[in-house]
Design a protein around this motif. Structure first.
Motif, PDB file in Angstrom:
ATOM      1  N   TYR A  66      -8.735  21.108  -9.257  1.00  0.00           N
ATOM      2  CA  TYR A  66      -8.303  19.715  -9.164  1.00  0.00           C
ATOM      3  C   TYR A  66      -8.307  19.264  -7.711  1.00  0.00           C
ATOM      4  O   TYR A  66      -8.230  20.073  -6.787  1.00  0.00           O
ATOM      5  CB  TYR A  66      -6.935  19.504  -9.808  1.00  0.00           C
ATOM      6  CG  TYR A  66      -5.777  20.218  -9.142  1.00  0.00           C
ATOM      7  CD1 TYR A  66      -5.033  19.601  -8.143  1.00  0.00           C
ATOM      8  CD2 TYR A  66      -5.412  21.501  -9.526  1.00  0.00           C
ATOM      9  CE1 TYR A  66      -3.962  20.243  -7.543  1.00  0.00           C
ATOM     10  CE2 TYR A  66      -4.348  22.157  -8.935  1.00  0.00           C
ATOM     11  CZ  TYR A  66      -3.623  21.522  -7.935  1.00  0.00           C
ATOM     12  OH  TYR A  66      -2.561  22.161  -7.340  1.00  0.00           O
ATOM     13  N   ALA A  67      -8.416  17.953  -7.542  1.00  0.00           N
ATOM     14  CA  ALA A  67      -8.323  17.328  -6.224  1.00  0.00           C
ATOM     15  C   ALA A  67      -7.550  16.032  -6.393  1.00  0.00           C
ATOM     16  O   ALA A  67      -7.668  15.363  -7.433  1.00  0.00           O
ATOM     17  CB  ALA A  67      -9.712  17.042  -5.653  1.00  0.00           C
ATOM     18  N   TYR A  68      -6.765  15.692  -5.384  1.00  0.00           N
ATOM     19  CA  TYR A  68      -5.969  14.472  -5.498  1.00  0.00           C
ATOM     20  C   TYR A  68      -5.779  13.820  -4.133  1.00  0.00           C
ATOM     21  O   TYR A  68      -5.996  14.435  -3.090  1.00  0.00           O
ATOM     22  CB  TYR A  68      -4.613  14.765  -6.131  1.00  0.00           C
ATOM     23  CG  TYR A  68      -3.710  15.627  -5.287  1.00  0.00           C
ATOM     24  CD1 TYR A  68      -2.808  15.056  -4.393  1.00  0.00           C
ATOM     25  CD2 TYR A  68      -3.756  17.014  -5.375  1.00  0.00           C
ATOM     26  CE1 TYR A  68      -1.980  15.850  -3.608  1.00  0.00           C
ATOM     27  CE2 TYR A  68      -2.938  17.811  -4.601  1.00  0.00           C
ATOM     28  CZ  TYR A  68      -2.051  17.216  -3.720  1.00  0.00           C
ATOM     29  OH  TYR A  68      -1.243  18.003  -2.941  1.00  0.00           O
ATOM     30  N   ALA A  69      -5.361  12.570  -4.198  1.00  0.00           N
ATOM     31  CA  ALA A  69      -5.023  11.808  -2.995  1.00  0.00           C
ATOM     32  C   ALA A  69      -3.612  11.266  -3.146  1.00  0.00           C
ATOM     33  O   ALA A  69      -3.200  10.844  -4.232  1.00  0.00           O
ATOM     34  CB  ALA A  69      -5.999  10.644  -2.803  1.00  0.00           C
ATOM     35  N   SER A  70      -2.879  11.278  -2.035  1.00  0.00           N
ATOM     36  CA  SER A  70      -1.533  10.715  -1.989  1.00  0.00           C
ATOM     37  C   SER A  70      -1.408   9.867  -0.732  1.00  0.00           C
ATOM     38  O   SER A  70      -2.271   9.923   0.150  1.00  0.00           O
ATOM     39  CB  SER A  70      -0.483  11.830  -2.001  1.00  0.00           C
ATOM     40  OG  SER A  70      -0.690  12.717  -0.913  1.00  0.00           O
ATOM     41  N   ARG A  71      -0.343   9.098  -0.654  1.00  0.00           N
ATOM     42  CA  ARG A  71      -0.119   8.259   0.523  1.00  0.00           C
ATOM     43  C   ARG A  71      -0.031   9.122   1.771  1.00  0.00           C
ATOM     44  O   ARG A  71       0.548  10.200   1.748  1.00  0.00           O
ATOM     45  CB  ARG A  71       1.182   7.485   0.369  1.00  0.00           C
ATOM     46  CG  ARG A  71       1.115   6.441  -0.732  1.00  0.00           C
ATOM     47  CD  ARG A  71       2.402   5.708  -0.856  1.00  0.00           C
ATOM     48  NE  ARG A  71       2.578   4.880   0.343  1.00  0.00           N
ATOM     49  CZ  ARG A  71       3.595   4.081   0.541  1.00  0.00           C
ATOM     50  NH1 ARG A  71       4.551   4.000  -0.352  1.00  0.00           N
ATOM     51  NH2 ARG A  71       3.685   3.355   1.637  1.00  0.00           N
TER      52      ARG A  71
END
Length: 174
Positions: A66-71
């Motif tokens: 998985y890969a994700y983006a956050s603030r």
């Protein structure tokens, strides 16, 4: 990447699998500075709170990465920047899964109006530095001796990658 692997946005139904992938990074390495692995419920909350979260699923329907983006930060001027991370499950490293996940995530962030992706990499971690370099990130600085885990101090290398153009943003990020 193997052709029987597909990418899709994550849902809360993927949370337990993502938690299972992440657990060894927390418990056995200094790659993550967390000291207790999150539960599936914790991970479901993270998926819901993320800007975007993608999973890689193998031919048997199993989540293998998985890969994700956050603030990036809370202050308003940072709203066009995000922090990104990628994790790949055992036996799937070096197969292009991380690169494919980042390609999907970074393209999605750019379409949404984000202009900078930032990644913090606990050192030493040559595989992660290599992956980030391969997808266009460049080093911008190192926090030295910033994290204590497994009986040792660890540095964090910060890398970033531009998304979109250098001019002023057209719209707020979505």
């Amino acid at each position: 990447m193997n052709h029987d692997v597909r990418l899709r946005p994550a849902t809360s139904a993927d949370a337990a699998a993502c938690a299972g992938i992440y657990r060894p990074y927390v418990e056995d390495t200094a790659v993550s500075f967390e000291t207790e692995a999150p539960t599936g419920a914790d991970m479901a909350g993270r998926i819901g709170a993320s800007i975007r979260w993608f999973v890689a699923v193998d031919g048997q329907g199993r989540v293998i990465g998985y890969a994700y983006a956050s603030r990036h930060r809370d202050r308003a001027a940072y709203r066009f920047a995000c922090d990104v991370s990628v994790y790949v499950g055992p036996g799937n490293a070096g197969r292009g899964v991380g690169r494919a996940l980042y390609a999907a995530l970074l393209a999605d962030l750019e379409r949404r109006g984000y202009r900078m992706a930032c990644a913090g990499i606990a050192l030493p971690n040559p595989a992660s530095v290599g992956l980030h370099t391969a997808v266009g990130f460049r080093p911008v600085g190192t926090y030295e001796r910033i994290g204590w885990k497994h009986g040792a101090w660890h540095d964090v290398l910060w890398m970033q990658r531009a998304l979109g153009g250098d001019g002023p943003p057209v719209d707020e990020p979505a």
